[in-house]
Design a protein around this motif. Structure first.
Motif, PDB file in Angstrom:
ATOM      1  N   SER A   1       0.932  -1.202  -0.072  1.00 52.31           N
ATOM      2  CA  SER A   1       0.100  -0.179  -0.083  1.00 52.31           C
ATOM      3  C   SER A   1       1.037   1.166  -0.056  1.00 52.31           C
ATOM      4  O   SER A   1       2.136   1.209  -0.022  1.00 52.31           O
ATOM      5  N   ALA A   2       0.229   2.461  -0.107  1.00 49.80           N
ATOM      6  CA  ALA A   2       1.046   3.656   0.087  1.00 49.80           C
ATOM      7  C   ALA A   2       1.821   3.870   1.449  1.00 49.80           C
ATOM      8  O   ALA A   2       2.900   4.481   1.389  1.00 49.80           O
ATOM      9  N   HIS A   3       1.419   2.970   2.313  1.00 49.97           N
ATOM     10  CA  HIS A   3       2.354   3.108   3.515  1.00 49.97           C
ATOM     11  C   HIS A   3       2.874   1.811   3.956  1.00 49.97           C
ATOM     12  O   HIS A   3       3.457   1.487   5.166  1.00 49.97           O
ATOM     13  N   THR A   4       2.699   0.724   3.219  1.00 51.77           N
ATOM     14  CA  THR A   4       3.465  -0.569   3.160  1.00 51.77           C
ATOM     15  C   THR A   4       4.375  -1.001   2.090  1.00 51.77           C
ATOM     16  O   THR A   4       3.542  -1.297   1.076  1.00 51.77           O
ATOM     17  N   TRP A   5       5.717  -0.729   2.113  1.00 52.27           N
ATOM     18  CA  TRP A   5       6.472  -0.974   0.859  1.00 52.27           C
ATOM     19  C   TRP A   5       7.080  -2.312   0.913  1.00 52.27           C
ATOM     20  O   TRP A   5       7.668  -2.458  -0.063  1.00 52.27           O
ATOM     21  N   ASN A   6       6.880  -3.067   1.807  1.00 48.80           N
ATOM     22  CA  ASN A   6       7.402  -4.425   1.824  1.00 48.80           C
ATOM     23  C   ASN A   6       6.507  -5.299   2.633  1.00 48.80           C
ATOM     24  O   ASN A   6       6.102  -4.930   3.821  1.00 48.80           O
ATOM     25  N   TYR A   7       5.968  -6.447   2.246  1.00 46.97           N
ATOM     26  CA  TYR A   7       5.049  -7.093   3.205  1.00 46.97           C
ATOM     27  C   TYR A   7       5.450  -8.620   2.842  1.00 46.97           C
ATOM     28  O   TYR A   7       6.329  -9.210   1.684  1.00 46.97           O
ATOM     29  N   ILE A   8       5.099  -9.623   3.851  1.00 47.34           N
ATOM     30  CA  ILE A   8       5.694 -10.931   3.692  1.00 47.34           C
ATOM     31  C   ILE A   8       4.387 -11.720   3.243  1.00 47.34           C
ATOM     32  O   ILE A   8       3.356 -11.920   3.739  1.00 47.34           O
ATOM     33  N   ARG A   9       4.560 -12.273   1.866  1.00 47.37           N
ATOM     34  CA  ARG A   9       3.239 -12.957   0.989  1.00 47.37           C
ATOM     35  C   ARG A   9       3.360 -14.485   1.610  1.00 47.37           C
ATOM     36  O   ARG A   9       4.724 -15.251   1.498  1.00 47.37           O
ATOM     37  N   PHE A  10       2.546 -15.002   2.189  1.00 43.57           N
ATOM     38  CA  PHE A  10       2.463 -16.434   2.586  1.00 43.57           C
ATOM     39  C   PHE A  10       1.897 -17.094   1.513  1.00 43.57           C
ATOM     40  O   PHE A  10       0.623 -16.701   1.209  1.00 43.57           O
ATOM     41  N   SER A  11       2.557 -18.201   0.961  1.00 43.64           N
ATOM     42  CA  SER A  11       1.915 -19.061  -0.063  1.00 43.64           C
ATOM     43  C   SER A  11       1.670 -20.532   0.108  1.00 43.64           C
ATOM     44  O   SER A  11       2.739 -20.930   0.912  1.00 43.64           O
ATOM     45  N   GLU A  12       0.743 -20.862   0.085  1.00 38.75           N
ATOM     46  CA  GLU A  12       0.385 -22.402  -0.039  1.00 38.75           C
ATOM     47  C   GLU A  12       0.612 -23.015  -1.367  1.00 38.75           C
ATOM     48  O   GLU A  12       0.069 -23.053  -2.031  1.00 38.75           O
ATOM     49  N   VAL A  13       2.096 -23.750  -0.996  1.00 34.79           N
ATOM     50  CA  VAL A  13       2.283 -24.603  -2.397  1.00 34.79           C
ATOM     51  C   VAL A  13       2.293 -25.836  -2.267  1.00 34.79           C
ATOM     52  O   VAL A  13       2.444 -26.609  -1.124  1.00 34.79           O
ATOM     53  N   LYS A  14       1.553 -26.534  -3.368  1.00 36.03           N
ATOM     54  CA  LYS A  14       1.412 -28.118  -3.341  1.00 36.03           C
ATOM     55  C   LYS A  14       2.515 -28.805  -3.502  1.00 36.03           C
ATOM     56  O   LYS A  14       3.279 -28.615  -4.363  1.00 36.03           O
ATOM     57  N   MET A  15       3.042 -29.687  -2.705  1.00 36.37           N
ATOM     58  CA  MET A  15       4.014 -30.326  -2.668  1.00 36.37           C
ATOM     59  C   MET A  15       3.811 -31.971  -2.610  1.00 36.37           C
ATOM     60  O   MET A  15       3.273 -32.279  -1.529  1.00 36.37           O
ATOM     61  N   GLY A  16       3.505 -32.688  -3.552  1.00 28.96           N
ATOM     62  CA  GLY A  16       3.410 -34.382  -3.439  1.00 28.96           C
ATOM     63  C   GLY A  16       1.930 -34.180  -3.094  1.00 28.96           C
ATOM     64  O   GLY A  16       0.961 -33.589  -3.570  1.00 28.96           O
ATOM     65  N   GLU A  17       1.727 -34.899  -2.155  1.00 32.10           N
ATOM     66  CA  GLU A  17       0.402 -35.103  -1.504  1.00 32.10           C
ATOM     67  C   GLU A  17      -0.173 -34.227  -0.467  1.00 32.10           C
ATOM     68  O   GLU A  17      -1.283 -33.941  -0.180  1.00 32.10           O
TER      69      GLU A  17
ATOM     70  N   VAL B   1       1.042 -29.951   1.322  1.00 31.12           N
ATOM     71  CA  VAL B   1       1.397 -28.604   1.062  1.00 31.12           C
ATOM     72  C   VAL B   1       2.194 -28.042   1.872  1.00 31.12           C
ATOM     73  O   VAL B   1       2.722 -28.671   2.825  1.00 31.12           O
ATOM     74  N   ARG B   2       2.763 -26.923   1.319  1.00 32.70           N
ATOM     75  CA  ARG B   2       3.908 -26.186   2.372  1.00 32.70           C
ATOM     76  C   ARG B   2       3.823 -24.657   1.987  1.00 32.70           C
ATOM     77  O   ARG B   2       3.243 -24.162   1.189  1.00 32.70           O
ATOM     78  N   TRP B   3       4.146 -24.049   3.204  1.00 35.10           N
ATOM     79  CA  TRP B   3       3.997 -22.687   3.675  1.00 35.10           C
ATOM     80  C   TRP B   3       5.321 -22.096   2.734  1.00 35.10           C
ATOM     81  O   TRP B   3       6.360 -22.616   3.235  1.00 35.10           O
ATOM     82  N   VAL B   4       5.203 -21.246   2.045  1.00 38.34           N
ATOM     83  CA  VAL B   4       6.355 -20.472   1.713  1.00 38.34           C
ATOM     84  C   VAL B   4       6.212 -18.849   1.852  1.00 38.34           C
ATOM     85  O   VAL B   4       5.257 -18.586   1.538  1.00 38.34           O
ATOM     86  N   MET B   5       7.072 -18.339   2.502  1.00 39.95           N
ATOM     87  CA  MET B   5       7.178 -16.810   2.812  1.00 39.95           C
ATOM     88  C   MET B   5       8.085 -16.255   1.793  1.00 39.95           C
ATOM     89  O   MET B   5       9.301 -16.554   1.844  1.00 39.95           O
ATOM     90  N   ALA B   6       7.628 -15.134   1.170  1.00 39.60           N
ATOM     91  CA  ALA B   6       8.458 -14.001   0.264  1.00 39.60           C
ATOM     92  C   ALA B   6       8.168 -12.783   0.563  1.00 39.60           C
ATOM     93  O   ALA B   6       7.209 -12.358   0.475  1.00 39.60           O
ATOM     94  N   SER B   7       9.465 -12.021   0.781  1.00 35.56           N
ATOM     95  CA  SER B   7       9.422 -10.708   0.862  1.00 35.56           C
ATOM     96  C   SER B   7       8.888 -10.024  -0.590  1.00 35.56           C
ATOM     97  O   SER B   7       9.591 -10.246  -1.405  1.00 35.56           O
ATOM     98  N   ILE B   8       7.662  -9.088  -0.417  1.00 42.70           N
ATOM     99  CA  ILE B   8       7.299  -8.718  -1.792  1.00 42.70           C
ATOM    100  C   ILE B   8       7.591  -7.171  -1.820  1.00 42.70           C
ATOM    101  O   ILE B   8       7.261  -6.479  -0.792  1.00 42.70           O
ATOM    102  N   ARG B   9       8.097  -6.498  -2.882  1.00 41.93           N
ATOM    103  CA  ARG B   9       8.553  -5.233  -2.664  1.00 41.93           C
ATOM    104  C   ARG B   9       8.726  -4.546  -3.999  1.00 41.93           C
ATOM    105  O   ARG B   9       8.811  -5.583  -5.096  1.00 41.93           O
ATOM    106  N   CYS B  10       9.045  -3.348  -4.400  1.00 42.32           N
ATOM    107  CA  CYS B  10       9.483  -3.009  -5.736  1.00 42.32           C
ATOM    108  C   CYS B  10      10.748  -3.573  -6.134  1.00 42.32           C
ATOM    109  O   CYS B  10      11.480  -4.159  -5.360  1.00 42.32           O
ATOM    110  N   MET B  11      10.756  -4.002  -7.423  1.00 43.92           N
ATOM    111  CA  MET B  11      11.783  -4.999  -8.066  1.00 43.92           C
ATOM    112  C   MET B  11      12.450  -4.150  -8.508  1.00 43.92           C
ATOM    113  O   MET B  11      13.872  -4.510  -8.812  1.00 43.92           O
ATOM    114  N   HIS B  12      12.528  -2.807  -8.608  1.00 42.77           N
ATOM    115  CA  HIS B  12      13.852  -1.801  -9.197  1.00 42.77           C
ATOM    116  C   HIS B  12      14.029  -2.430 -10.260  1.00 42.77           C
ATOM    117  O   HIS B  12      15.208  -2.350 -10.577  1.00 42.77           O
TER     118      HIS B  12
END
Ligand code: SF4
Ligand code: SF4
Ligand code: SF4
Length: 238
Positions: A82-98, A100-111
Motif C-alpha cells: 500500500s502507500a504505507h506498506t512498501w514491503n510485506y511477507i506473502r504467505f503462499s500455500e504451495v502443493k508438494m506431492g500429497e 502442501v508447504r507454506w512458503v514466505m516471500a518478501s514482496i516489494r518494488c523490483m527496481h
C-alpha cells in the motif's frame, strides 16, 4: 545487526537536520549515483516469516500503521502493498506431492532495469538511478496513476493524503551513507542480502536453488528471488 536503524539516531549522528527529512525521502537532492548497480537477493528458502523486514521498513521510512484485517483465505497481515506498506511477507500455500508447504516471500518494488513506471510517467517524477533504486519525486507527481496501472507487480500505490504515489526506495538514503537497506539489515536468516548485482546473481546461481527470478524477467530487475518452488506459486508474474 551492527548498522544504525533508527532514522532519528542516524540523522543526528550524520549531522543532518530533521528539516531535510522530506527531501531525504523523495527528492533528487541527495540522489547521487554511487558505484556499480546494486541488487537485493530474496532467498525464500531462508525466510521464516518473522516480518522484521516489514517492521524495519516502516521504522526507517516513518510509515504509519494501517488498519488491516485477517481473512479466512489469508494467513498474513497485511495482505498487500500500500502507500504505507512498501514491503510485506506473502504467505503462499504451495502443493508438494500429497501435501502442501507454506512458503514466505518478501514482496516489494523490483527496481526494474527498464522500469515501466518510469517510461509511462508524463512528468518525469520517477527515474532509475544508475546504482539501482527506482526513485520518485512527490512534488512532480500529478496523480495520474499511470505508473500504478503500468507496473506488472502492482507496486506503486497512490497516497491520498500526500496526493502522490509511494513505494520502496531501496533505502537510497541509507545507500548514500554506506549502509544496507533497513530490511536487509534486520533479516537474521540472510533471506535478504544486498550487494553488487553481478555478485548477487552469482550468489543466486551458486545457491543450489532451482528457480531464479529477476535476472531476465521484466527485462531484468534489481531484486533477485531464489526459490525451491516455482515462482508462479508465489504469485510472481512470468
Ligand atoms: S526478516 Fe528475513 S526471515 Fe524475517 S520475514 Fe523478513 S525476509 Fe523473512
Ligand atoms: S516493480 Fe513496478 S514500481 Fe518497481 S521499478 Fe518495476 S515497474 Fe517500477
Ligand atoms: S529497501 Fe528500504 S524502502 Fe525498500 S522494502 Fe527495504 S526497508 Fe523498505
Amino acid at each position: 545487526m551492527g548498522e544504525k536503524l533508527s532514522r532519528r539516531g542516524f540523522l543526528k549522528a550524520a549531522g543532518i537536520g530533521a528539516a531535510l527529512l522530506p527531501s531525504l525521502k523523495t527528492g533528487k537532492a541527495l540522489s547521487r549515483v554511487q558505484g556499480k548497480p546494486k541488487a537485493i537477493l530474496v532467498d525464500v528458502r531462508r525466510c521464516v516469516g518473522c516480518k522484521a523486514c516489514q517492521a524495519a521498513c516502516k521504522l526507517w521510512n516513518g510509515l504509519p500503521a494501517e488498519n488491516t484485517e485477517i481473512t479466512e483465505d489469508e494467513y498474513t497481515n497485511p495482505t498487500s502493498l500500500s502507500a504505507h506498506t512498501w514491503n510485506y511477507i506473502r504467505f503462499s500455500e504451495v502443493k508438494m506431492g500429497e501435501g502442501v508447504r507454506w512458503v514466505m516471500a518478501s514482496i516489494r518494488c523490483m527496481h526494474c532495469l527498464e522500469p515501466t513506471c518510469v517510461s509511462v510517467c508524463p512528468t518525469g517524477a520517477l527515474w532509475k538511478r544508475g546504482d539501482g533504486p527506482v526513485l520518485y519525486d512527490v512534488d512532480r507527481c500529478i496523480g495520474c496513476r499511470y505508473c500504478v496501472t503500468a507496473c506488472p507487480w502492482g507496486v506503486p500505490h497512490f497516497d491520498e493524503e500526500a496526493k502522490a504515489v509511494r513505494k520502496c526506495t531501496m533505502c537510497f538514503d541509507r545507500l548514500d551513507s554506506g549502509l544496507k537497506p533497513a530490511c536487509v539489515t534486520v533479516c537474521q536468516t540472510e533471506a535478504l542480502q544486498f550487494g553488487d548485482r553481478d555478485e548477487i546473481l552469482e550468489k543466486a546461481h551458486n545457491s543450489g536453488a532451482p528457480y531464479i527470478y529477476g535476472e531476465k524477467e521484466g527485462g531484468g530487475t534489481s531484486v533477485i528471488y531464489v526459490s525451491d518452488v516455482p515462482l508462479e506459486g508465489l504469485g510472481l508474474p512470468r
